[in-house]
Design a protein around this motif. Structure first.
Motif, PDB file in Angstrom:
ATOM      1  N   GLN A   1      -9.499   3.925 -10.753  1.00 17.48           N
ATOM      2  CA  GLN A   1      -8.604   2.413 -10.623  1.00 17.48           C
ATOM      3  C   GLN A   1      -7.612   2.330  -9.254  1.00 17.48           C
ATOM      4  OE1 GLN A   1      -7.605   5.665 -11.856  1.00 17.48           O
ATOM      5  NE2 GLN A   1      -5.672   5.724 -12.365  1.00 17.48           N
ATOM      6  N   VAL A   2      -8.021   3.357  -8.672  1.00 18.51           N
ATOM      7  CA  VAL A   2      -7.319   3.138  -7.241  1.00 18.51           C
ATOM      8  C   VAL A   2      -8.151   2.782  -6.034  1.00 18.51           C
ATOM      9  CG1 VAL A   2      -5.863   4.419  -5.301  1.00 18.51           C
ATOM     10  CG2 VAL A   2      -5.521   5.087  -7.808  1.00 18.51           C
TER      11      VAL A   2
ATOM     12  N   ALA B   1      -1.341   0.323  -6.744  1.00 17.25           N
ATOM     13  CA  ALA B   1      -1.369  -0.155  -5.303  1.00 17.25           C
ATOM     14  C   ALA B   1      -2.833   0.322  -4.556  1.00 17.25           C
ATOM     15  CB  ALA B   1      -0.175   0.356  -4.555  1.00 17.25           C
ATOM     16  N   THR B   2      -2.864  -0.234  -3.674  1.00 18.24           N
ATOM     17  CA  THR B   2      -3.839   0.463  -2.827  1.00 18.24           C
ATOM     18  C   THR B   2      -3.449   1.494  -1.805  1.00 18.24           C
ATOM     19  OG1 THR B   2      -5.164  -1.718  -2.299  1.00 18.24           O
ATOM     20  CG2 THR B   2      -5.519   0.150  -0.643  1.00 18.24           C
ATOM     21  N   LEU B   3      -4.373   2.691  -1.790  1.00 14.80           N
ATOM     22  CA  LEU B   3      -4.157   3.988  -1.169  1.00 14.80           C
ATOM     23  C   LEU B   3      -4.783   3.906   0.294  1.00 14.80           C
ATOM     24  CD1 LEU B   3      -2.834   6.596  -0.744  1.00 14.80           C
ATOM     25  CD2 LEU B   3      -4.930   7.514  -1.940  1.00 14.80           C
ATOM     26  N   ARG B   4      -4.077   3.643   1.333  1.00 14.10           N
ATOM     27  CA  ARG B   4      -4.437   3.917   2.641  1.00 14.10           C
ATOM     28  C   ARG B   4      -4.542   4.903   3.325  1.00 14.10           C
ATOM     29  NH1 ARG B   4      -1.562   0.402   6.561  1.00 14.10           N
ATOM     30  NH2 ARG B   4      -0.615  -0.500   4.838  1.00 14.10           N
ATOM     31  N   VAL B   5      -5.572   5.729   3.581  1.00 12.15           N
ATOM     32  CA  VAL B   5      -5.534   7.142   4.089  1.00 12.15           C
ATOM     33  C   VAL B   5      -5.795   7.144   5.567  1.00 12.15           C
ATOM     34  CG1 VAL B   5      -6.543   9.466   3.943  1.00 12.15           C
ATOM     35  CG2 VAL B   5      -6.510   8.142   1.946  1.00 12.15           C
TER      36      VAL B   5
ATOM     37  N   SER C   1     -14.563  12.959  -4.285  1.00 13.91           N
ATOM     38  CA  SER C   1     -14.154  13.493  -5.810  1.00 13.91           C
ATOM     39  C   SER C   1     -12.860  12.802  -6.074  1.00 13.91           C
ATOM     40  CB  SER C   1     -13.928  15.144  -5.540  1.00 13.91           C
ATOM     41  OG  SER C   1     -12.876  15.581  -4.807  1.00 13.91           O
ATOM     42  N   TRP C   2     -12.038  12.529  -5.280  1.00 11.14           N
ATOM     43  CA  TRP C   2     -10.375  11.826  -5.747  1.00 11.14           C
ATOM     44  C   TRP C   2     -10.943  10.484  -5.996  1.00 11.14           C
ATOM     45  CZ3 TRP C   2      -6.426  14.755  -6.808  1.00 11.14           C
ATOM     46  CH2 TRP C   2      -6.474  16.138  -6.187  1.00 11.14           C
ATOM     47  N   ARG C   3     -11.594   9.839  -5.451  1.00 11.08           N
ATOM     48  CA  ARG C   3     -11.998   8.648  -5.839  1.00 11.08           C
ATOM     49  C   ARG C   3     -12.656   8.598  -7.394  1.00 11.08           C
ATOM     50  NH1 ARG C   3     -13.009   4.419  -1.734  1.00 11.08           N
ATOM     51  NH2 ARG C   3     -12.782   5.345   0.430  1.00 11.08           N
ATOM     52  N   GLY C   4     -13.370   9.662  -7.641  1.00  8.34           N
ATOM     53  CA  GLY C   4     -13.911   9.726  -9.027  1.00  8.34           C
ATOM     54  C   GLY C   4     -12.844  10.246 -10.015  1.00  8.34           C
ATOM     55  N   LYS C   5     -11.909  10.694  -9.467  1.00 10.07           N
ATOM     56  CA  LYS C   5     -10.733  11.296 -10.863  1.00 10.07           C
ATOM     57  C   LYS C   5      -9.820   9.957 -10.707  1.00 10.07           C
ATOM     58  CE  LYS C   5     -10.321  16.058  -9.138  1.00 10.07           C
ATOM     59  NZ  LYS C   5      -9.705  17.105  -8.416  1.00 10.07           N
TER      60      LYS C   5
ATOM     61  N   ASP D   1       0.610  -1.166  -0.066  1.00 12.61           N
ATOM     62  CA  ASP D   1       0.118   0.035  -0.119  1.00 12.61           C
ATOM     63  C   ASP D   1       0.903   1.333  -0.030  1.00 12.61           C
ATOM     64  OD1 ASP D   1      -2.079  -1.954   0.438  1.00 12.61           O
ATOM     65  OD2 ASP D   1      -2.672  -1.284   2.259  1.00 12.61           O
ATOM     66  N   VAL D   2       0.270   2.368  -0.401  1.00 11.08           N
ATOM     67  CA  VAL D   2       0.637   3.724  -0.317  1.00 11.08           C
ATOM     68  C   VAL D   2      -0.101   4.125   0.659  1.00 11.08           C
ATOM     69  CG1 VAL D   2       1.217   5.978  -1.471  1.00 11.08           C
ATOM     70  CG2 VAL D   2       1.473   3.991  -2.789  1.00 11.08           C
ATOM     71  N   VAL D   3       0.820   4.834   1.871  1.00 12.43           N
ATOM     72  CA  VAL D   3       0.033   5.330   3.050  1.00 12.43           C
ATOM     73  C   VAL D   3       0.164   6.924   2.897  1.00 12.43           C
ATOM     74  CG1 VAL D   3      -0.139   5.659   5.460  1.00 12.43           C
ATOM     75  CG2 VAL D   3       0.416   3.242   4.532  1.00 12.43           C
ATOM     76  N   LEU D   4      -1.009   7.423   3.292  1.00 11.64           N
ATOM     77  CA  LEU D   4      -1.113   8.950   2.986  1.00 11.64           C
ATOM     78  C   LEU D   4      -1.649   9.394   4.527  1.00 11.64           C
ATOM     79  CD1 LEU D   4      -1.534  11.952   2.158  1.00 11.64           C
ATOM     80  CD2 LEU D   4      -3.936  11.148   1.220  1.00 11.64           C
ATOM     81  N   GLY D   5      -1.044  10.346   5.080  1.00 10.99           N
ATOM     82  CA  GLY D   5      -1.449  10.910   6.467  1.00 10.99           C
ATOM     83  C   GLY D   5      -2.123  12.366   6.035  1.00 10.99           C
TER      84      GLY D   5
END
Length: 310
Positions: free
Chosen positions: A248-249, A198-202, A241-245, A171-175
């Motif tokens: 594929q993520v 990769a999966t994005l884990r926020v 909105s970012w899920r819409g952009k 995963d890519v992790v975003l804080g």
């Protein structure tokens, strides 16, 4: 050098690991790689000359330092060309003050990649005072890579690597701080996840506010539950909105009570990349990194992308 991944090298193990990571990043983003080595002449003539930041090309009579600088960047580029055939790689040696040169280079880069000297410290190139000012003042993303970081560390166990680094990425992790979510930070994280498939884990860490020494959640546990639901709902709204952009993520949301730095350190243990933000402050005094970003830079082994934003 716009739309270029720049790797700063000085011959150390951490800078070579950073250069290797930068080559992989350039490949998956389909960008050229620029190898930059900064060397500083400590001769009396240079010490009294104004800093120009211009390129120097050692010729006949070049000093030992100049010759060593040429060899460091050339050897690094040769190794990367062998390991990443087809990747466009350029090399540059610059005579000047390292922090100033790297900050200037970062202005023209898609990403600047630097090395860090191991767990517990953020040290730099040629001097320990270099990388921290670069991270603190660059206005483009800076990725910090530890010595010993390997391509296989970014892949899920058992996913395989066919020699072209095509295993399944962790995963890519975003804080994410919901008090100031910003487009630059979210865009970088989603783009990094998309490039890796990769999966994005926020991850969002929050705390129940204490007013005049009174903790309302302690007296009424339902209060904390209600705040948690509100925070989780806000996180979902910010990401919609970012899920819409980036359809594929795959996105996973983690909204947890407690110190964000601790949650990010834990989440990064099985991540390929940790993405954190840094507010741009142009005052000359101060580190300008922020407590969460500062903490993860000191305690996380995973490559850390620091994304500046207003």
């Amino acid at each position: 050098m716009s739309h270029t991944v720049i790797a700063a090298v000085d011959g150390s193990a951490e800078s070579l690991a950073a250069a290797e990571w930068a080559a992989r990043e350039a490949r998956i983003r389909r960008l050229p790689l620029h190898i930059l080595h900064v060397w500083q002449d400590w001769s009396p003539a240079f010490a009294h000359a104004p800093f120009t930041g211009v390129d120097t090309t050692p010729g006949e009579g070049a000093t030992t330092t100049q010759q060593w600088a040429q060899r460091v960047s050339r050897d690094a580029a040769d190794r990367l060309r062998e390991g990443h055939p087809g990747l466009e790689i350029t090399v540059e040696q610059v005579n000047g003050r390292p922090a100033e040169v790297l900050l200037s280079a970062a202005e023209k880069a898609e990403i600047l990649v630097v090395g860090s000297r191991g767990l517990g410290s953020v040290a730099g190139f040629l001097a320990g005072s270099v990388s921290l000012p670069v991270i603190a003042h660059a206005e483009r993303p800076v990725v910090v890579v530890r010595a010993g970081e390997r391509a296989e560390d970014e892949l899920r166990p058992g996913s395989g690597d066919d020699g072209d680094h095509k295993g399944q990425y962790r995963d890519v992790v975003l804080g994410l701080d919901l008090s100031r979510p910003c487009d630059e930070l979210l865009a970088y994280a989603f783009e990094a996840a998309a490039a890796r498939a990769a999966t994005l884990r926020v991850v969002h860490g929050w705390s129940v506010p204490v007013v005049d020494g009174y903790d309302p959640a302690a007296a009424d546990p339902g209060h904390g539950v209600a705040l948690g639901l509100r925070e989780a709902g806000t996180l979902t709204d910010v990401l919609r909105s970012w899920r819409g952009k980036f359809p594929q993520v795959e996105v996973k949301e983690q909204c947890m009570v407690g110190r964000p730095a601790g949650h990010l350190a834990e989440a990064s243990k099985d991540a390929s990349l940790l993405v954190v933000g840094r507010r741009i402050r142009r005052a000359a005094i101060g580190a300008h990194i922020g407590p969460v970003t500062h903490a993860v830079l000191h305690h996380v082994r995973t490559p850390v992308a620091v994304v500046p934003h207003l």
